[in-house]
Design an enzyme around this catalytic site. Sequence first.
Site, PDB file in Angstrom:
ATOM      1  N   TYR A   1      -5.966   2.567  -0.334  1.00 19.11           N
ATOM      2  CA  TYR A   1      -5.618   1.252  -0.873  1.00 19.11           C
ATOM      3  C   TYR A   1      -6.580   0.152  -0.396  1.00 19.11           C
ATOM      4  O   TYR A   1      -6.203  -1.018  -0.386  1.00 19.11           O
ATOM      5  CB  TYR A   1      -4.179   0.899  -0.496  1.00 19.11           C
ATOM      6  CG  TYR A   1      -3.119   1.545  -1.375  1.00 19.11           C
ATOM      7  CD1 TYR A   1      -3.022   1.223  -2.730  1.00 19.11           C
ATOM      8  CD2 TYR A   1      -2.201   2.448  -0.856  1.00 19.11           C
ATOM      9  CE1 TYR A   1      -2.043   1.786  -3.536  1.00 19.11           C
ATOM     10  CE2 TYR A   1      -1.215   3.021  -1.663  1.00 19.11           C
ATOM     11  CZ  TYR A   1      -1.144   2.682  -2.999  1.00 19.11           C
ATOM     12  OH  TYR A   1      -0.174   3.227  -3.798  1.00 19.11           O
TER      13      TYR A   1
ATOM     14  N   HIS B   1       2.576   5.759  -8.206  1.00 20.63           N
ATOM     15  CA  HIS B   1       1.325   5.021  -8.380  1.00 20.63           C
ATOM     16  C   HIS B   1       0.536   5.748  -9.465  1.00 20.63           C
ATOM     17  O   HIS B   1       0.598   6.975  -9.557  1.00 20.63           O
ATOM     18  CB  HIS B   1       0.499   5.017  -7.089  1.00 20.63           C
ATOM     19  CG  HIS B   1      -0.928   4.615  -7.318  1.00 20.63           C
ATOM     20  ND1 HIS B   1      -1.327   3.303  -7.405  1.00 20.63           N
ATOM     21  CD2 HIS B   1      -2.051   5.362  -7.539  1.00 20.63           C
ATOM     22  CE1 HIS B   1      -2.631   3.267  -7.654  1.00 20.63           C
ATOM     23  NE2 HIS B   1      -3.090   4.499  -7.740  1.00 20.63           N
TER      24      HIS B   1
ATOM     25  N   LYS C   1       5.640   8.548  -4.512  1.00 21.15           N
ATOM     26  CA  LYS C   1       5.646   7.877  -3.209  1.00 21.15           C
ATOM     27  C   LYS C   1       6.805   8.325  -2.316  1.00 21.15           C
ATOM     28  O   LYS C   1       7.784   8.907  -2.793  1.00 21.15           O
ATOM     29  CB  LYS C   1       5.698   6.360  -3.435  1.00 21.15           C
ATOM     30  CG  LYS C   1       4.486   5.813  -4.215  1.00 21.15           C
ATOM     31  CD  LYS C   1       4.535   4.299  -4.271  1.00 21.15           C
ATOM     32  CE  LYS C   1       3.310   3.745  -4.985  1.00 21.15           C
ATOM     33  NZ  LYS C   1       3.275   2.259  -4.906  1.00 21.15           N
TER      34      LYS C   1
ATOM     35  N   GLU D   1      -9.983   7.841  -7.289  1.00 22.31           N
ATOM     36  CA  GLU D   1      -8.725   8.239  -6.653  1.00 22.31           C
ATOM     37  C   GLU D   1      -8.541   9.761  -6.692  1.00 22.31           C
ATOM     38  O   GLU D   1      -8.052  10.349  -5.733  1.00 22.31           O
ATOM     39  CB  GLU D   1      -7.554   7.509  -7.329  1.00 22.31           C
ATOM     40  CG  GLU D   1      -7.596   6.016  -7.035  1.00 22.31           C
ATOM     41  CD  GLU D   1      -6.507   5.215  -7.721  1.00 22.31           C
ATOM     42  OE1 GLU D   1      -6.444   4.003  -7.467  1.00 22.31           O
ATOM     43  OE2 GLU D   1      -5.714   5.779  -8.498  1.00 22.31           O
TER      44      GLU D   1
HETATM   45  P1  CMP Z   1       0.637   0.646  -6.643  1.00 18.89           P
HETATM   46  O1  CMP Z   1       0.476   0.941  -8.080  1.00 18.89           O
HETATM   47  O2  CMP Z   1       0.749   1.793  -5.713  1.00 18.89           O
HETATM   48  O3  CMP Z   1      -0.574  -0.271  -6.152  1.00 18.89           O
HETATM   49  C1  CMP Z   1      -0.483  -1.143  -5.060  1.00 18.89           C
HETATM   50  C2  CMP Z   1       0.929  -1.275  -4.556  1.00 18.89           C
HETATM   51  O4  CMP Z   1       1.180  -2.386  -3.763  1.00 18.89           O
HETATM   52  C3  CMP Z   1       1.876  -1.426  -5.727  1.00 18.89           C
HETATM   53  O5  CMP Z   1       1.966  -0.234  -6.449  1.00 18.89           O
HETATM   54  C4  CMP Z   1       3.139  -1.890  -5.027  1.00 18.89           C
HETATM   55  O6  CMP Z   1       3.956  -0.816  -4.585  1.00 18.89           O
HETATM   56  C5  CMP Z   1       2.569  -2.614  -3.842  1.00 18.89           C
HETATM   57  N1  CMP Z   1       2.787  -4.049  -4.019  1.00 18.89           N
HETATM   58  C6  CMP Z   1       2.283  -4.829  -4.969  1.00 18.89           C
HETATM   59  N2  CMP Z   1       2.726  -6.079  -4.811  1.00 18.89           N
HETATM   60  C7  CMP Z   1       3.528  -6.071  -3.737  1.00 18.89           C
HETATM   61  C8  CMP Z   1       4.274  -7.064  -3.072  1.00 18.89           C
HETATM   62  N3  CMP Z   1       4.295  -8.334  -3.500  1.00 18.89           N
HETATM   63  N4  CMP Z   1       4.985  -6.691  -1.997  1.00 18.89           N
HETATM   64  C9  CMP Z   1       4.952  -5.418  -1.550  1.00 18.89           C
HETATM   65  N5  CMP Z   1       4.246  -4.427  -2.146  1.00 18.89           N
HETATM   66  C10 CMP Z   1       3.552  -4.759  -3.230  1.00 18.89           C
END
Ligand code: CMP
Length: 139
Positions: free
Chosen positions: A50, A116, A10, A127
Amino acid sequence: AVERTFSMIKPDATRRNVTGAITAMLEEAGLTVVASRRVWMSRREAEGFYAVHKERPFFGELVESMSSGPTVVQVLQGENAIARNREIMGATNPADAAEGTIRKAFALSIGENSVHGSDAPETAAQEIAYWFSETEIVG
Ligand code: CMP
């Protein structure tokens, strides 16, 4: 079984110039990078990627941060690659991430959590297809 999974380094991590360090941890975990590209995604691309989270309160923040700088999109291949990648990434919230994991080493917060990884075979296939064509994946 040998699987493929999707991984993304990221913007919080590219900004700190740790894409090599993170990739080394993936490789040390037994995963092979079979496709890789650096991409600065648009808001629209981040929203599409997403889409499953679009009703979540953090969606706007997530799209904002994912389009704030370059990411490295990758396909990883190896024995049980999906679970193996999740293991080496560590918990989503770095406060909960185990010692030795990527997020323990690099993540700044739950939103800026450096990597991720796909969570299941169906999402891995979706994905991977979102970012790569089959001819770009060289296993
Ligand atoms: P990722 O695995 O990329 O999948 C969804 C993303 O949303 C997660 O990692 C986090 O980076 C982000 N995420 C999940 N929960 C929160 C939260 N409460 N606040 C901000 N970002 C979040």
